[in-house]
Design an enzyme around this catalytic site. Structure first.
Site, PDB file in Angstrom:
ATOM      1  N   SER A 126       0.678  -1.181   0.049  1.00 55.36           N
ATOM      2  CA  SER A 126       0.127  -0.079  -0.028  1.00 55.36           C
ATOM      3  C   SER A 126       0.886   1.429   0.038  1.00 55.36           C
ATOM      4  CB  SER A 126      -0.926   0.076   1.257  1.00 55.36           C
ATOM      5  OG  SER A 126      -1.361   1.408   1.470  1.00 55.36           O
ATOM      6  N   TYR A 150      -1.355  -0.703  10.898  1.00 53.93           N
ATOM      7  CA  TYR A 150      -1.590  -1.300   9.707  1.00 53.93           C
ATOM      8  C   TYR A 150      -0.320  -1.115   8.781  1.00 53.93           C
ATOM      9  CZ  TYR A 150      -3.649  -1.709   4.940  1.00 53.93           C
ATOM     10  OH  TYR A 150      -3.475  -2.247   3.615  1.00 53.93           O
ATOM     11  N   LYS A 154       2.426  -3.645   6.530  1.00 50.13           N
ATOM     12  CA  LYS A 154       2.745  -3.914   5.341  1.00 50.13           C
ATOM     13  C   LYS A 154       4.252  -3.555   4.917  1.00 50.13           C
ATOM     14  CE  LYS A 154      -1.255  -4.496   3.687  1.00 50.13           C
ATOM     15  NZ  LYS A 154      -1.419  -6.098   3.072  1.00 50.13           N
TER      16      LYS A 154
END
Ligand code: NAD
Ligand code: UD1
Length: 338
Positions: A126, A150, A154
């Protein structure tokens, strides 16, 4: 012979669109999902779109025994790995769940793939890994900075995959950093299906347009952007699906890994998106300027040259296409109770 692809998270928003792109490109695709953030009827809907049965299996990427059986029962050539938890706000409240699924699940999956000799993966990353970028459009070489759990998962996933490839050159991974996915398949049968109050702009606008919410709160109008509101690089989810087909083909053809942004290279402000959606829905969309959202980034926009040069990728759909297809999906999902 057709390659067989294991598509984890294939019932989710991006995974279901990627399924169609992969099948269209001639791959045999096996969906693996535990439906923790999707509905099982997505499988039937995919079958209605393709007119063919959809191979799928219900299970969890954290379950090594289950995964080993999947690899023993199928000759899998590569994995396209979407399965993850993705809500930034929830990750702040439940960080361990995010590390468990997004990092622990990836470790388990990679271990089983390694044991089975399947060493090709396309990985969903992302733009969030850029944190607040120093430069926009942002190149892949920009520093990785976590803004929340989050984003950290990643970054951890990317780094793990890089170390794995360094340890064993027979591994090849395509790391794709998506900017802001939006829109839906033209059939109106699949699309973004958030639970509860949407966190992201486009699904929130859709719920205002359909009359489920009274107005859109615009988070700040004092950024140094075209009209003071936040700017994002929205990319049609069908374009993302196509990007995965190109990434996979490159991996299978060359045996070499790659890292690429998937965006359009063009940013739109919140007010521009609201105006485009209002055109698509043919109605006024009430909105009100409120305070900035804490931790928000003024501008996210992708440098797109790596994806273009390496993969031959170019986003084809416009913001209007994204709004029109989102509106079509929103109306049809309401009328058939999805
Ligand atoms: P989604 O929640 O719609 O899809 C994820 C799917 O994975 C769901 O169907 C869910 O049921 C499944 N899943 C979750 N945990 C699982 C587990 N432990 N075992 C098996 N299946 C599991 O999300 P999405 O928007 O389609 O995102 C897909 C991927 O793309 C994610 O990795 C996400 O982090 C990444 N991504 C998404 C965005 C975005 O804005 N949507 C942006 C950048 C990156
Ligand atoms: C969010 C995630 C990010 C993820 C990205 C793509 C957060 C903090 N970040 O970022 O990790 O990679 O989605 O899925 O959730 N906006 C409003 N009103 C709203 C909703 C949003 O004005 O009700 C504005 C935001 O301030 C922003 C723009 O719309 O300027 C887009 O927001 P959003 O859709 O949440 O995406 P990102 O902020 O890029």
């Amino acid at each position: 012979m057709k390659s067989t692809i294991l598509l984890t998270g294939g019932a989710g928003y991006i995974g279901s669109h990627a399924y169609l792109a992969l099948v269209d490109a001639g791959y045999h695709v096996l969906i693996l999902d535990n439906f923790c953030n999707s509905r099982p009827d997505v499988i039937d809907r995919l079958g209605r779109i393709t007119g063919k049965p959809v191979d799928h299996i219900e299970g969890d990427i954290r379950d090594a025994g289950f995964l080993s059986r999947v690899f023993a029962d199928h000759r899998i050539d590569a994995v396209v790995h979407f399965a993850a938890l993705k809500s930034v706000g929830e990750s702040v409240v439940k960080p361990l769940e995010y590390f468990d699924v997004n990092v622990g699940g990836l470790v388990t999956l990679l271990g089983v793939m390694n044991a089975a000799g399947c060493k090709r993966m396309v990985f969903s990353s992302s733009a969030t890994v850029y944190g607040i970028p120093d430069k926009t459009p942002t190149p892949e070489t920009a520093e990785r900075r976590a803004m929340n759990p989050y984003g950290q998962t990643k970054i951890d996933g990317e780094e793990m995959l890089e170390w794995l490839q360094a340890s064993d050159p027979s591994w090849a991974v395509g790391i794709l950093r998506y900017f802001n996915p939006a829109g839906a398949h033209a059939s109106g049968l699949i699309g973004e299906d958030p639970r509860g109050t949407p966190n992201n702009l486009m699904p929130y606008i859709a719920e205002v347009a359909i009359g489920q919410r009274p107005e859109i709160a615009v988070f700040g109008q004092d950024y140094g952007t075209v009209d003071g509101t936040g700017v994002r690089d929205y990319i049609h989810v069908d374009d993302l699906g196509h990007g995965h087909v190109l990434s996979l083909a490159k991996l299978l053809e060359t045996g070499q890994g790659h890292l690429a942004n998937l965006g359009t290279g063009r940013g739109y402000s919140v007010l521009e998106v609201i105006a485009a959606y209002a055109r698509a829905a043919g109605c006024e969309l009430p909105h009100r300027i409120v305070d900035r959202r804490p931790g928000d980034v003024p501008v996210y926009c992708a440098r797109t040259d790596v994806a273009a040069d390496l993969l031959g990728f170019k986003a084809r759909h416009t913001l209007d296409d994204m709004c029109e297809s989102s509106w079509h999906w929103t109306q049809s999902s309401l009328s058939d109770g999805a």
